[in-house]
Design an enzyme around this catalytic site. Sequence first.
Site, short mmCIF file in Angstrom:
data_model
loop_
_atom_site.label_atom_id
_atom_site.label_comp_id
_atom_site.label_asym_id
_atom_site.label_seq_id
_atom_site.Cartn_x
_atom_site.Cartn_y
_atom_site.Cartn_z
N GLU A 1 27.52 40.55 41.89
CA GLU A 1 28.16 41.07 40.68
C GLU A 1 27.07 41.75 39.84
O GLU A 1 26.08 41.12 39.48
CB GLU A 1 28.75 39.89 39.90
CG GLU A 1 29.32 40.31 38.56
CD GLU A 1 29.70 39.11 37.68
OE1 GLU A 1 29.00 38.09 37.73
OE2 GLU A 1 30.70 39.21 36.96
N CYS B 1 34.80 41.10 32.88
CA CYS B 1 35.09 40.49 34.18
C CYS B 1 36.10 41.33 34.95
O CYS B 1 36.18 41.25 36.16
CB CYS B 1 35.65 39.09 33.97
SG CYS B 1 37.10 39.10 32.93
#
Length: 511
Positions: free
Chosen positions: A396, A296
Amino acid sequence: MCYSSSVPTTKLFIDGKFVESSTSEWLDIHNPATNEVVGRVPKATQEEMLAAVDSCSRAYSSWSETSILSRQQIFLRYQQLIKDNIKELAKIITLEQGKTLADAEGDIFRGLQVVEHACSITSLMLGETLPSITKDMDTYTYRLPIGVCAGIAPFNFPAMIPLWMFPIGMVCGNTYLMKPSERVPGCTMLLAKLLQDSGAPDGTLNIIHGQHAAVNFICDHPAIKAISFVGSNQAGEYIYERGSKNGKRVHIVCYFVLYCVSQGAKNHGVVMPDANKENTINQLVGAAFGAAGQRCMALSTAIFVGESRDWLPELVERSRSLRVNAGDQPGADVGPLISPAAKARVESLIQSGVEEGAQLLLDGRKVQVKGYENGNFVGPTIIGNVSPNMTCYKEEIFGPVLIILEADSLDEAISLINSNPYGNGTAIFTTNGATARKYTHEVDVGQIGVNVPIPVPLPMFSFTGSRGSFRGDTNFYGKQGIQFYTQIKTVTSQWKAEDATLKSPAVTMPT
Ligand code: NAD
């Protein structure tokens, strides 16, 4: 589907026992380097989930009263057992998640640091005292546990993220219901065994497995007072809303607390022309492609300011030199992605960049890994000339893909980053203190590195995020983690040496 009897099943951990689920619904666990089925994980039945939460509830009455020194001793033993078993834990992570063995050890080590921090609970849980609030009157606060807590974890850090959750929750005196990612449950199971071996009483930690039904169960069960979630934005929003809609949020002071990190990771690294070139290129390569970009906090977007754009050819060459291989192979730098679907998604996002006018500076889509032809490999990929309206910038990617934007000034770079809906992590590379200060001051991102590409805070601080990257109001671990898992009781007492009898009732607010 028929399974060979040699495929191991993941057990549930209920009331101190590792038990086989009686469910008829099972999910396969794959080795991402080969796509072979290496295990099966159950979708726990309603009865099993109820048994797990009931066990947490029963254990809570004695665990919450266990002396803080005893809880501390258990976690002191636990940190040692994690160290002793780090190789075994890493093997499980590499088998189920795919990351390299060295990176898997890093995953465990960062979680271990949270356990070590939990061992300071005797200081962390101290309350506050203020004597002589008024004559003969003192006020003091206790920090107390809140009850049964639950954690829902993602696949990308099979050790670190569960270890952000249950050790801090439990050391505060709560009992814990953990739901690991159904794709990588093995590491959590060994962590549970090690905790049991450290002396954690039966029922203080229970583990269930599954997907939506297990998540819904956690969001809905009235005995669960707090939920920690880390994962994708979509699931995070859902869990946050479902928890709140249950009405518990209204009673936040008393009964329900929810904290949640959910993030579509879009972490930007800003490269200033005055940066140390060698260091910056190495940092960018490591932070973009380590763990195959499935962090992340991966630095997946670089903004080259001014003449630093001339460094791109060297960045490409150094990225090309990384070795793509199965995570357990010596010298592997970049392992496989978690699933064929993840690989297909990453490849289609790379293609979208090509179709929308970006420039493919390094294409990892055709990478061949000898002996692992069925694995989910994508090699390091760099997409240049990206603009903020392109899909590969907006989505993402969560793979080994670095996208490159260019800016003429620091102000332009900051404004670009602050326009992004997410604010998890960022880094600036510079040798100028004033530039660094301006950046850290003006950029609206939770975690900022100055010449540090992945600025995940150590556990004496807290893991955070801003804007779309965080929901809730207290962060993971650090002082805020303790706040999250505790509630405060305030006692105000008056002890007078002389006769304390009131002469008449006092009906106005005391001042
Ligand atoms: P995920 O959201 O798919 O899964 C996380 C957990 O939620 C799992 O336990 C899963 O069973 C459950 N879940 C999944 N979909 C759900 C749904 N629709 N409803 C209810 N529950 C659901 O995440 P993942 O793919 O396992 O992990 C990768 C994602 O996590 C990435 O988006 C990454 O950026 C994010 N992540 C963020 C951070 C952070 O600190 N911001 C840290 C790690 C991972």
